[in-house]
Each structure stands twice: as C-alpha cells, then as structure tokens.
Write an enzyme that holds these catalytic residues in place. Structure first.
Site, PDB file in Angstrom:
ATOM      1  N   ASN A   7      43.281  22.049  44.143  1.00 41.60           N
ATOM      2  CA  ASN A   7      43.741  22.324  42.784  1.00 41.60           C
ATOM      3  C   ASN A   7      45.232  22.013  42.759  1.00 41.60           C
ATOM      4  O   ASN A   7      46.053  22.785  43.259  1.00 41.60           O
ATOM      5  CB  ASN A   7      43.469  23.805  42.472  1.00 41.60           C
ATOM      6  CG  ASN A   7      43.897  24.186  41.066  1.00 41.60           C
ATOM      7  OD1 ASN A   7      44.527  23.390  40.364  1.00 41.60           O
ATOM      8  ND2 ASN A   7      43.563  25.388  40.665  1.00 41.60           N
ATOM      9  N   LYS A  14      46.686  24.228  45.700  1.00 41.69           N
ATOM     10  CA  LYS A  14      45.824  25.248  46.301  1.00 41.69           C
ATOM     11  C   LYS A  14      44.643  24.539  46.950  1.00 41.69           C
ATOM     12  O   LYS A  14      44.169  23.536  46.417  1.00 41.69           O
ATOM     13  CB  LYS A  14      45.269  26.179  45.209  1.00 41.69           C
ATOM     14  CG  LYS A  14      46.279  27.182  44.704  1.00 41.69           C
ATOM     15  CD  LYS A  14      45.562  28.238  43.859  1.00 41.69           C
ATOM     16  CE  LYS A  14      46.454  28.660  42.726  1.00 41.69           C
ATOM     17  NZ  LYS A  14      45.815  28.990  41.497  1.00 41.69           N
ATOM     18  N   ARG A  91      39.936  19.885  41.274  1.00 42.67           N
ATOM     19  CA  ARG A  91      39.956  20.510  39.944  1.00 42.67           C
ATOM     20  C   ARG A  91      40.765  19.569  39.058  1.00 42.67           C
ATOM     21  O   ARG A  91      41.938  19.307  39.317  1.00 42.67           O
ATOM     22  CB  ARG A  91      40.630  21.870  39.993  1.00 42.67           C
ATOM     23  CG  ARG A  91      40.745  22.437  38.602  1.00 42.67           C
ATOM     24  CD  ARG A  91      41.371  23.794  38.554  1.00 42.67           C
ATOM     25  NE  ARG A  91      41.404  24.221  37.179  1.00 42.67           N
ATOM     26  CZ  ARG A  91      42.480  24.695  36.576  1.00 42.67           C
ATOM     27  NH1 ARG A  91      43.605  24.864  37.219  1.00 42.67           N
ATOM     28  NH2 ARG A  91      42.419  25.032  35.311  1.00 42.67           N
ATOM     29  N   HIS A 180      39.126  26.151  30.954  1.00 40.04           N
ATOM     30  CA  HIS A 180      38.453  27.151  31.809  1.00 40.04           C
ATOM     31  C   HIS A 180      36.948  26.887  31.879  1.00 40.04           C
ATOM     32  O   HIS A 180      36.171  27.803  32.158  1.00 40.04           O
ATOM     33  CB  HIS A 180      38.624  28.600  31.279  1.00 40.04           C
ATOM     34  CG  HIS A 180      40.023  29.111  31.282  1.00 40.04           C
ATOM     35  ND1 HIS A 180      40.530  29.874  30.243  1.00 40.04           N
ATOM     36  CD2 HIS A 180      41.017  28.984  32.190  1.00 40.04           C
ATOM     37  CE1 HIS A 180      41.784  30.190  30.516  1.00 40.04           C
ATOM     38  NE2 HIS A 180      42.112  29.669  31.682  1.00 40.04           N
ATOM     39  N   GLY A 209      42.740  36.195  31.810  1.00 40.76           N
ATOM     40  CA  GLY A 209      43.687  36.156  32.925  1.00 40.76           C
ATOM     41  C   GLY A 209      45.070  35.911  32.360  1.00 40.76           C
ATOM     42  O   GLY A 209      45.350  36.277  31.205  1.00 40.76           O
ATOM     43  N   ASN A 210      45.901  35.258  33.129  1.00 38.42           N
ATOM     44  CA  ASN A 210      47.207  34.910  32.600  1.00 38.42           C
ATOM     45  C   ASN A 210      47.016  33.948  31.415  1.00 38.42           C
ATOM     46  O   ASN A 210      47.655  34.071  30.383  1.00 38.42           O
ATOM     47  CB  ASN A 210      48.028  34.280  33.724  1.00 38.42           C
ATOM     48  CG  ASN A 210      49.472  34.235  33.356  1.00 38.42           C
ATOM     49  OD1 ASN A 210      49.954  35.055  32.574  1.00 38.42           O
ATOM     50  ND2 ASN A 210      50.163  33.260  33.889  1.00 38.42           N
ATOM     51  N   ARG A 240      51.705  32.663  26.381  1.00 41.01           N
ATOM     52  CA  ARG A 240      51.321  31.748  25.290  1.00 41.01           C
ATOM     53  C   ARG A 240      50.936  32.547  24.040  1.00 41.01           C
ATOM     54  O   ARG A 240      50.308  33.599  24.157  1.00 41.01           O
ATOM     55  CB  ARG A 240      50.137  30.877  25.706  1.00 41.01           C
ATOM     56  CG  ARG A 240      50.508  29.802  26.684  1.00 41.01           C
ATOM     57  CD  ARG A 240      49.297  29.022  27.145  1.00 41.01           C
ATOM     58  NE  ARG A 240      49.177  29.083  28.592  1.00 41.01           N
ATOM     59  CZ  ARG A 240      48.061  28.859  29.265  1.00 41.01           C
ATOM     60  NH1 ARG A 240      46.953  28.528  28.614  1.00 41.01           N
ATOM     61  NH2 ARG A 240      48.027  28.939  30.571  1.00 41.01           N
ATOM     62  N   ARG A 284      49.502  44.204  34.100  1.00 37.67           N
ATOM     63  CA  ARG A 284      49.758  45.490  34.779  1.00 37.67           C
ATOM     64  C   ARG A 284      51.107  46.055  34.377  1.00 37.67           C
ATOM     65  O   ARG A 284      51.232  47.255  34.119  1.00 37.67           O
ATOM     66  CB  ARG A 284      49.712  45.309  36.306  1.00 37.67           C
ATOM     67  CG  ARG A 284      48.310  45.148  36.830  1.00 37.67           C
ATOM     68  CD  ARG A 284      48.316  44.574  38.215  1.00 37.67           C
ATOM     69  NE  ARG A 284      48.820  43.194  38.213  1.00 37.67           N
ATOM     70  CZ  ARG A 284      48.697  42.349  39.206  1.00 37.67           C
ATOM     71  NH1 ARG A 284      48.129  42.721  40.313  1.00 37.67           N
ATOM     72  NH2 ARG A 284      49.140  41.120  39.123  1.00 37.67           N
ATOM     73  N   GLY A 330      41.461  37.599  36.216  1.00 37.11           N
ATOM     74  CA  GLY A 330      42.321  38.714  36.632  1.00 37.11           C
ATOM     75  C   GLY A 330      42.204  39.970  35.789  1.00 37.11           C
ATOM     76  O   GLY A 330      41.955  41.056  36.309  1.00 37.11           O
ATOM     77  N   ASN A 334      39.607  43.104  36.654  1.00 40.62           N
ATOM     78  CA  ASN A 334      40.344  44.268  37.178  1.00 40.62           C
ATOM     79  C   ASN A 334      40.834  45.255  36.120  1.00 40.62           C
ATOM     80  O   ASN A 334      41.138  46.394  36.450  1.00 40.62           O
ATOM     81  CB  ASN A 334      41.569  43.788  37.972  1.00 40.62           C
ATOM     82  CG  ASN A 334      41.169  42.883  39.114  1.00 40.62           C
ATOM     83  OD1 ASN A 334      40.468  43.306  40.025  1.00 40.62           O
ATOM     84  ND2 ASN A 334      41.577  41.631  39.058  1.00 40.62           N
ATOM     85  N   GLU A 383      35.853  29.494  40.611  1.00 36.10           N
ATOM     86  CA  GLU A 383      35.922  28.087  40.192  1.00 36.10           C
ATOM     87  C   GLU A 383      35.859  27.153  41.406  1.00 36.10           C
ATOM     88  O   GLU A 383      35.248  26.087  41.337  1.00 36.10           O
ATOM     89  CB  GLU A 383      37.220  27.840  39.408  1.00 36.10           C
ATOM     90  CG  GLU A 383      37.201  28.529  38.050  1.00 36.10           C
ATOM     91  CD  GLU A 383      38.577  28.664  37.428  1.00 36.10           C
ATOM     92  OE1 GLU A 383      38.946  27.790  36.647  1.00 36.10           O
ATOM     93  OE2 GLU A 383      39.275  29.650  37.712  1.00 36.10           O
TER      94      GLU A 383
HETATM   95  P1  AMP Z   1      44.585  35.412  36.622  1.00 35.37           P
HETATM   96  O1  AMP Z   1      45.361  34.445  35.779  1.00 35.37           O
HETATM   97  O2  AMP Z   1      43.108  35.282  36.459  1.00 35.37           O
HETATM   98  O3  AMP Z   1      45.031  35.428  38.051  1.00 35.37           O
HETATM   99  O4  AMP Z   1      44.937  36.881  36.049  1.00 35.37           O
HETATM  100  C1  AMP Z   1      46.246  37.397  36.082  1.00 35.37           C
HETATM  101  C2  AMP Z   1      46.300  38.617  35.174  1.00 35.37           C
HETATM  102  O5  AMP Z   1      45.406  39.625  35.680  1.00 35.37           O
HETATM  103  C3  AMP Z   1      47.689  39.250  35.094  1.00 35.37           C
HETATM  104  O6  AMP Z   1      48.023  39.532  33.738  1.00 35.37           O
HETATM  105  C4  AMP Z   1      47.490  40.546  35.861  1.00 35.37           C
HETATM  106  O7  AMP Z   1      48.327  41.570  35.384  1.00 35.37           O
HETATM  107  C5  AMP Z   1      46.044  40.875  35.542  1.00 35.37           C
HETATM  108  N1  AMP Z   1      45.542  41.897  36.452  1.00 35.37           N
HETATM  109  C6  AMP Z   1      45.372  41.822  37.798  1.00 35.37           C
HETATM  110  N2  AMP Z   1      44.988  43.029  38.289  1.00 35.37           N
HETATM  111  C7  AMP Z   1      44.935  43.880  37.240  1.00 35.37           C
HETATM  112  C8  AMP Z   1      44.629  45.271  37.079  1.00 35.37           C
HETATM  113  N3  AMP Z   1      44.302  46.011  38.119  1.00 35.37           N
HETATM  114  N4  AMP Z   1      44.668  45.789  35.826  1.00 35.37           N
HETATM  115  C9  AMP Z   1      45.007  45.037  34.771  1.00 35.37           C
HETATM  116  N5  AMP Z   1      45.315  43.734  34.851  1.00 35.37           N
HETATM  117  C10 AMP Z   1      45.289  43.155  36.057  1.00 35.37           C
END
Ligand code: AMP
Length: 397
Positions: A7, A14, A91, A180, A209-210, A240, A284, A330, A334, A383
């Site tokens: 990636n 990665k 990717r 995605h 996620g982000n 964004r 978080r 993410g 989580n 992925e």
């Molecule tokens: P990703 O882009 O899929 O890696 O997701 C990143 C996002 O997941 C970030 O905004 C993190 O704050 C969020 N994230 C990771 N762990 C947690 C958690 N335990 N609670 C809430 N958000 C989380």
C-alpha cells in the site's frame, strides 16, 4: 503460495507478506517518511518483536529494496529467497470506470492509471511509483492491482450522477466513484456469510475511520456510497469536511482570499472533527475533550453521529429496507460510544441494541439482540487480506 501486499502512499509504504495456504501473515511493516528527514522502516515478523531500521530512503525504489532486505534478513527475515514470493498485490486507489474489478498489472494498466491521475492527483501517483519500483526491483513477479473504487462500479447512474450539466460527466467523467471499496467488499462478504448467504440481502456497511464512508449493498452489489468523485464527499471525517453547500466554496474563497489550493487545504486538512472541535482529528481525543466539558468537541461528536444517521436513513429508504448494518475500521470497530449513540437512534428500523455485546473492541460480534428486526455487527475489516485473496485468485487463473 506467498503474496506480498503493498500500500504505497506519497511518503509511506505499508506491506504484509501472506502465506496464502492458510492466509497467515508472515511479516508486516511500514516505511515512513520516504523522501524526508528521519525516514525509517519498522518491520515485524510474525510472533517476533518489531525491528526499526533507520536509513536514508529518498524514493519508493529504495523503500522496496529495504523491504526486500528485511524479508530476506538472516535474523528477522521470513523467506530465504525472493523466488518464494509468487505475486505482489497493490492497493490501487482510483480505477475510474475502467476497472470494475481487480486485474493483472501490465503496461496498459499502468498507462490507464496514469491517465486517471487527473481524477486522483493525490492518490494514484504514489501507487504508480510503488508498481514501477517493483517492476525494477523484483522484475518478473506478477502484480495485481486492487482498486478502491472497483466495488462501487455497480452503482446505477441515478446514484453516481451529480446534478450538474450532463456534458461535464461526458467531458471529464465527473461522477461519484466511491472509495474504501475493498473494505466495504470484505465486510459485506463476511456479513452475507454470517446471514447464511441468502439470495437477497440489504446491507449498510459503515467504514468509520480517519476517513469514513457508508455503502448501501443490495444482493452483494453496491447501490450507493457516500464518497464521491474524491474521498472528500459524504460523512464528517477526521480532517475532511464531508458534504457542504457548494456555494460555500466561492463565498469562502472570496472572503478569505483563498486560491484553489488553499480552499482544498481547508476542506481536506482543517475541517471535520478537527475543524469543529479545534482539539484533534482523532476520535479518542475528541471524545476525551467532550467528556472533560469541551462544548465544541461535544458538538463535533454530534455532527459525526448525525451525518452517519443521515446516510443510514437514506440508504434504508433507497433499498426499501435493511437486513443488517455493519460497523468497521478504527472508529467502527473500537468506538463503543459512537456505535451506541448511532444505534440508539435506529429503533425506528426495529433495531434492538445489545449494550452488553457492544462493550468490546475490535472483534467480530453481533451487537443487536436476538430477534432484532435489523441485525447489527462489528466486523473488523482486512483490506490487505482481501487484496491478497484477489491476487491469489487472479494469478492462479
Ligand atoms: P482508521 O483510519 O481506520 O485507522 O481509524 C482511526 C480512527 O479510529 C481515529 O479517529 C481513532 O481515534 C479511532 N479510534 C481508534 N480506537 C478508538 C477507540 N477505542 N474509541 C474511539 N475511536 C477510536
């Protein structure tokens, strides 16, 4: 069969090396700060400690060289000879309308990806660099491109056309593509398996996620998705802005004296959770600030929730119902509080939310109660594995 998944980002690379006989990961790692000061490779062989290798890494060719050296290393390597790598899966981000599925990479594919750079000026060039670096450093190893946009190519014109003069679609291929796709595909395939692979299914996948996007998937085919021509459209994201009244662009450009690049920076880098909360782009941090009484952080969380709810409602309406909703990535995997806040607003769909089951992170689990009219799942995305599976399938043909 061993498959190396790559990636490539503009300054990062990665990788994961899979043994496809049992789909296990033999090693994975990350090259950071390519072309910048402090460049570094972090390599992790399965079941062993991470190794950090600091080196000058001016470009993707050197990054690939280092990855290969790490995989072959006497101490922390996992293969003895490069010939053990049967194929490389890349990717690849924007496949336009040309690539509706993964494909074997050849010179024509690279030329088409180069043509598509106009649609993805930030994302496609690093993918192409990664592919060319492999051509040079591991010549003869077959490569497969797995496009982020491909899964969404089943969308009907009514989902992908913008309300602009049709000639711009014809002239510039201005339309919704969605991103995605590899993640939405992976989790929707798994969700259908859990549902018993029914002939008909209506699934909404929430990749949070982000970067975040939702997809409406009917009978295994994408009907609609929230990202558009670029990954800027749709939900509120880390930095964004997601959906905007388009008239805001000329307004802000005039008031703030912004040029196109400046406006793009505002929308891509300074908005979203970060822009509203003023605290952080990381969920978080925003949750922590909101819990400590920061009002803007609390509003940012509300806006995030509301945009997800808006799309779930829209997609349930578009598909005339929904059988299952999947949370992934993410935040989706989580973020207990985020999932709870969203699901508690979906009682109108007949969702009976299981708070106890929701009290977990990062594992596959059903978070709706038995008998819930719509079932809700957490399904961790993978992925890289999806790319490795496609690569294996294509080179085995
Ligand atoms: P990703 O882009 O899929 O890696 O997701 C990143 C996002 O997941 C970030 O905004 C993190 O704050 C969020 N994230 C990771 N762990 C947690 C958690 N335990 N609670 C809430 N958000 C989380």
């Amino acid at each position: 069969m061993k498959v190396l998944v790559l990636n490539s980002g503009s300054s990062s690379l990665k990788y994961q090396l899979f043994n496809m006989d049992d789909e296990s990961v033999l090693a994975k790692g990350l090259v950071e700060k390519i072309g910048l000061d402090g460049s570094l490779l972090t390599h992790q062989p399965a079941g062993m400690d991470k190794v950090k290798i600091e080196a000058a890494i001016p470009n993707h060719n050197v990054a690939i060289e280092l990855v290969i050296a790490a995989l072959l290393d006497e101490k922390h390597g996992v293969i003895k000879d490069m010939k053990e790598i049967d194929a490389v899966g890349h990717r690849t981000v924007h496949g336009g309308t040309t690539f509706s599925e993964s494909c074997l990479i050849n010179d024509d594919v690279i030329a088409e990806m180069e043509r598509l750079v106009t649609l993805a000026p930030l994302h496609n060039p690093p993918c192409i660099l990664g592919i060319k670096a492999c051509q040079e450093k591991i010549p003869g190893v077959p490569m497969v491109g797995v496009f982020d946009t491909a899964f969404h190519q089943t969308m009907p014109p009514a989902s992908y056309l913008y309300g602009l003069p049709y000639e711009y679609y014809e002239k510039y291929q201005l339309r919704r593509y969605g991103f995605h796709g590899t993640s939405h595909r992976f989790v929707s395939i798994r969700c259908r398996e859990i549902l018993g692979n029914p002939e008909h299914s209506k699934i909404i996948t929430c990749h949070l996620g982000n970067g975040s996007s939702l997809a409406a998937i009917k009978d295994g085919k994408v009907q609609d998705t929230s990202m558009g021509l670029t990954p800027l459209e749709g939900l509120l994201m880390g930095t964004r802005c997601g959906d905007l009244d388009p008239a805001i662009l000329p307004f802000l450009m005039e008031k703030e004296g912004l040029d196109i690049a400046g406006m793009n920076t505002v929308m891509n880098k300074k908005s979203g959770l970060l822009g509203i909360s003023g605290v952080s782009s990381d969920m978080r941090d925003v949750e922590e600030a909101a819990a400590a009484g920061n009002e803007r952080a609390a509003i940012a969380l509300e806006v995030f929730k509301k945009t997800v709810l808006r799309y779930i409602g829209a997609y349930a309406a578009e598909m005339d119902g929904v059988d299952a909703i999947v949370f992934t990535a993410g935040i989706g995997e989580n973020g207990k509080a985020v999932r709870k806040a969203i699901c508690e607003n979906l009682t109108y769909l007949g969702i009976e939310f299981d708070e106890e089951a929701n009290d977990c992170r990062g594992k596959e689990i059903e978070i709706s109660k038995p008998g819930s009219k719509v079932r809700v799942f957490i399904i961790p995305t993978n992925e890289e594995l999806m790319i490795a599976r496609d690569t294996k399938e294509i080179i085995s043909k």
